[in-house]
Design a protein around this motif. Structure first.
Motif, PDB file in Angstrom:
ATOM      1  N   ILE A   1      -0.651   4.566   6.668  1.00 13.61           N
ATOM      2  CA  ILE A   1       0.003   3.248   6.605  1.00 13.61           C
ATOM      3  C   ILE A   1       1.520   3.376   6.534  1.00 13.61           C
ATOM      4  O   ILE A   1       2.236   2.392   6.624  1.00 13.61           O
TER       5      ILE A   1
ATOM      6  N   TYR B   1      -7.551  -3.235   8.598  1.00 11.43           N
ATOM      7  CA  TYR B   1      -7.552  -3.544   7.168  1.00 11.43           C
ATOM      8  C   TYR B   1      -6.216  -3.203   6.525  1.00 11.43           C
ATOM      9  O   TYR B   1      -5.791  -3.866   5.579  1.00 11.43           O
ATOM     10  N   ASN B   2      -5.552  -2.177   7.029  1.00 10.87           N
ATOM     11  CA  ASN B   2      -4.279  -1.735   6.460  1.00 10.87           C
ATOM     12  C   ASN B   2      -3.090  -2.131   7.331  1.00 10.87           C
ATOM     13  O   ASN B   2      -2.052  -1.469   7.307  1.00 10.87           O
TER      14      ASN B   2
ATOM     15  N   ARG C   1       0.061   2.540  -5.902  1.00  8.81           N
ATOM     16  CA  ARG C   1       0.410   1.339  -5.126  1.00  8.81           C
ATOM     17  C   ARG C   1       1.743   0.818  -5.615  1.00  8.81           C
ATOM     18  O   ARG C   1       2.151   1.058  -6.749  1.00  8.81           O
TER      19      ARG C   1
ATOM     20  N   ALA D   1       0.828  -1.206   0.000  1.00 16.39           N
ATOM     21  CA  ALA D   1       0.000   0.000   0.000  1.00 16.39           C
ATOM     22  C   ALA D   1       0.862   1.256   0.000  1.00 16.39           C
ATOM     23  O   ALA D   1       1.976   1.273   0.525  1.00 16.39           O
TER      24      ALA D   1
ATOM     25  N   PRO E   1       2.150  -2.685   4.270  1.00 15.85           N
ATOM     26  CA  PRO E   1       0.918  -3.467   4.327  1.00 15.85           C
ATOM     27  C   PRO E   1       0.510  -4.006   2.956  1.00 15.85           C
ATOM     28  O   PRO E   1       0.591  -3.289   1.955  1.00 15.85           O
TER      29      PRO E   1
ATOM     30  N   GLN F   1       6.001   2.045   5.251  1.00 11.27           N
ATOM     31  CA  GLN F   1       5.798   0.667   4.860  1.00 11.27           C
ATOM     32  C   GLN F   1       6.991  -0.188   5.273  1.00 11.27           C
ATOM     33  O   GLN F   1       8.013   0.320   5.739  1.00 11.27           O
TER      34      GLN F   1
ATOM     35  N   ARG G   1      -1.968  -5.083   0.103  1.00 13.07           N
ATOM     36  CA  ARG G   1      -3.289  -4.651  -0.328  1.00 13.07           C
ATOM     37  C   ARG G   1      -3.728  -5.417  -1.571  1.00 13.07           C
ATOM     38  O   ARG G   1      -3.061  -6.345  -2.037  1.00 13.07           O
TER      39      ARG G   1
ATOM     40  N   ARG H   1      -2.488   2.024  12.788  1.00 13.97           N
ATOM     41  CA  ARG H   1      -3.125   1.574  11.543  1.00 13.97           C
ATOM     42  C   ARG H   1      -4.439   0.858  11.863  1.00 13.97           C
ATOM     43  O   ARG H   1      -4.529   0.130  12.852  1.00 13.97           O
TER      44      ARG H   1
END
Length: 425
Positions: A130, A231-232, A153, A124, A168, A133, A170, A228
């Motif tokens: 988020i 979901y993420n 992305r 993501a 994360p 990363q 996705r 976060r």
């Protein structure tokens, strides 16, 4: 009224209807002058701006083709690199080997890692909560591309390194098929829109799709950052994948991956490039800054969106897994058709990004820029980068980061600063 004229009228109506359903393009940030169309394609100049593609060469009614229509014959392609177990079937002895990663041109710390199938993992880049990363500084190659509604992305190609957390993670997109095929890789993603997920499941990639399951196999894990949302906060544990793949009977054997062209010798051209700006939307923009000491480009990401009059602002992007700033030895901007299969896809911004055959590019290394071509010579091999005369371009050994632009995107040169503005037809 003859048939040719009728076809032209019909084509114009189709293009008008398709474009009327799409969102209006975001305006350029104030610091980037609007590009001016020109009939001179793909020549870096000192003038304020140029249009990359000759409008006369753009097909009036583009069509989607999921795989290359033909292979392009290119001479002097490097010998494929394959790390194989011994012929007896026993594990290979890597102890005395000095093996270079074909994707980076660098020796690997653990050559046994090349004795497997690569992984391409969706990472993501939005929402900004988020960040940072994990795993981007451990990837061999990274692609950034536009998904929809202003966001981009990443696809991280993991081969020569492992990371207990990459993400994360996705959802998948049509474009991911091209990257997975080029590297003969497992495609790791967190499900997808039903149109895209169904397409991938019904393709020959089906057995190489890796999505969340149960009992820790596949090895998706929750991240420790409580800021976060759940979901993420989903990551992939690459060291645990080999055992999981074996338990499922999946083919995790080493693959024939064509080595790239790499050289430590600095590439010097008449055109310098210290900063590379990529403007995808008012919500997603970034730049890379060249550091002459390390021979690396360092990533700066938008610190806020540019809605409601907010000015552009940037902050360094880092990797939570390593604590390092996100960096690359090579930045490659490629121009690729972005096509909607139908009006419903256009309304939802569900793109087919046709990384097939060949297209224009710019290669940045050592603080210089070279106009280039990208070539998809084979369905299942990485892109080949060449000069405009067809001779291969040598990358600096290390990580390569691809910025994927629409093939009608524009660019502006302002001294040592290069600005790329994402556009689609």
């Amino acid at each position: 009224m003859n048939m040719t004229f009728q076809r032209r009228i019909l084509t114009l109506l189709v293009v008008f209807l398709a474009t009327s359903c799409a969102s209006a393009p975001d305006p350029l940030p104030a610091s980037v002058p609007q590009a001016v169309p020109t009939l001179t394609p793909f020549q870096p100049v000192i003038e304020p701006a140029v249009l990359l593609v000759d409008p006369a060469a753009v097909p009036a009614e583009p069509t989607y083709t999921p795989l290359p229509r033909q292979n392009t014959a290119i001479e002097n392609i490097p010998t494929p690199v394959l790390v194989d177990p011994s012929s007896s079937g026993a594990a290979a002895d890597f102890s005395l080997m000095n093996i270079n990663n074909p994707l980076t041109g660098l020796p690997v710390n653990d050559p046994s890692l090349l004795n497997r199938r690569p992984m391409v993992i969706k990472v993501a880049n939005a929402p900004d909560t988020i960040r940072p990363q994990s795993g981007l500084t451990l990837a061999d190659v990274v692609y950034e591309y536009y998904i929809e509604w202003g966001d981009t992305r990443f696809i991280a190609v993991m081969y020569g390194n492992d990371s207990p957390m990459v993400g994360p993670v996705r959802s998948g997109r049509y474009f991911d098929e091209h990257i997975a095929r080029m590297y003969n890789a497992f495609l790791v993603f967190k499900f997808a829109d039903p149109r895209e997920y169904s397409y991938l499941q019904n393709s020959t990639l089906n057995e190489f799709l890796v999505v969340p399951g149960g009992s820790g196999c596949p090895p998706f894990v929750f991240g420790p950052d409580k800021k976060r949302d759940d979901y993420n906060n989903f990551f992939f544990d690459t060291p645990e994948w080999a055992a999981c793949a074996a338990s499922k009977g999946l083919d995790n054997s080493p693959q024939v991956i064509r080595g790239g062209f790499f050289s430590d010798e600095a590439m010097e051209t008449s055109t310098t490039a210290t900063h590379i700006f990529s403007y995808y939307s008012r919500q997603s923009y970034n730049y890379w800054e060249y550091d002459v000491i390390t021979h690396k480009y360092f990533r700066f990401q938008e610190a806020n969106d540019m809605l409601n009059g907010k000015p552009e602002a940037y902050a360094p992007l880092s990797d939570a897994q390593t604590g390092l700033p996100v960096n690359a030895e090579n930045i490659v901007v490629i121009f690729v058709p972005h096509i909607f299969a139908n009006q419903f896809d256009a309304k939802d911004e569900v793109y087919h990004i046709d990384l097939i055959d060949s297209g224009n590019a710019f290669v940045f290394r050592d603080g210089f820029v070279t106009p280039a071509k990208w070539e998809r010579t084979d369905v299942n091999q990485p892109l080949l980068l060449t000069n405009l005369d067809g001779s291969p371009i040598y990358l600096r050994p290390g990580r390569t980061f691809y910025e994927v632009m629409g093939f009608t995107s524009t660019y502006t040169q302002d001294g040592n600063d290069w600005h790329f503005k994402f556009e689609t037809p």
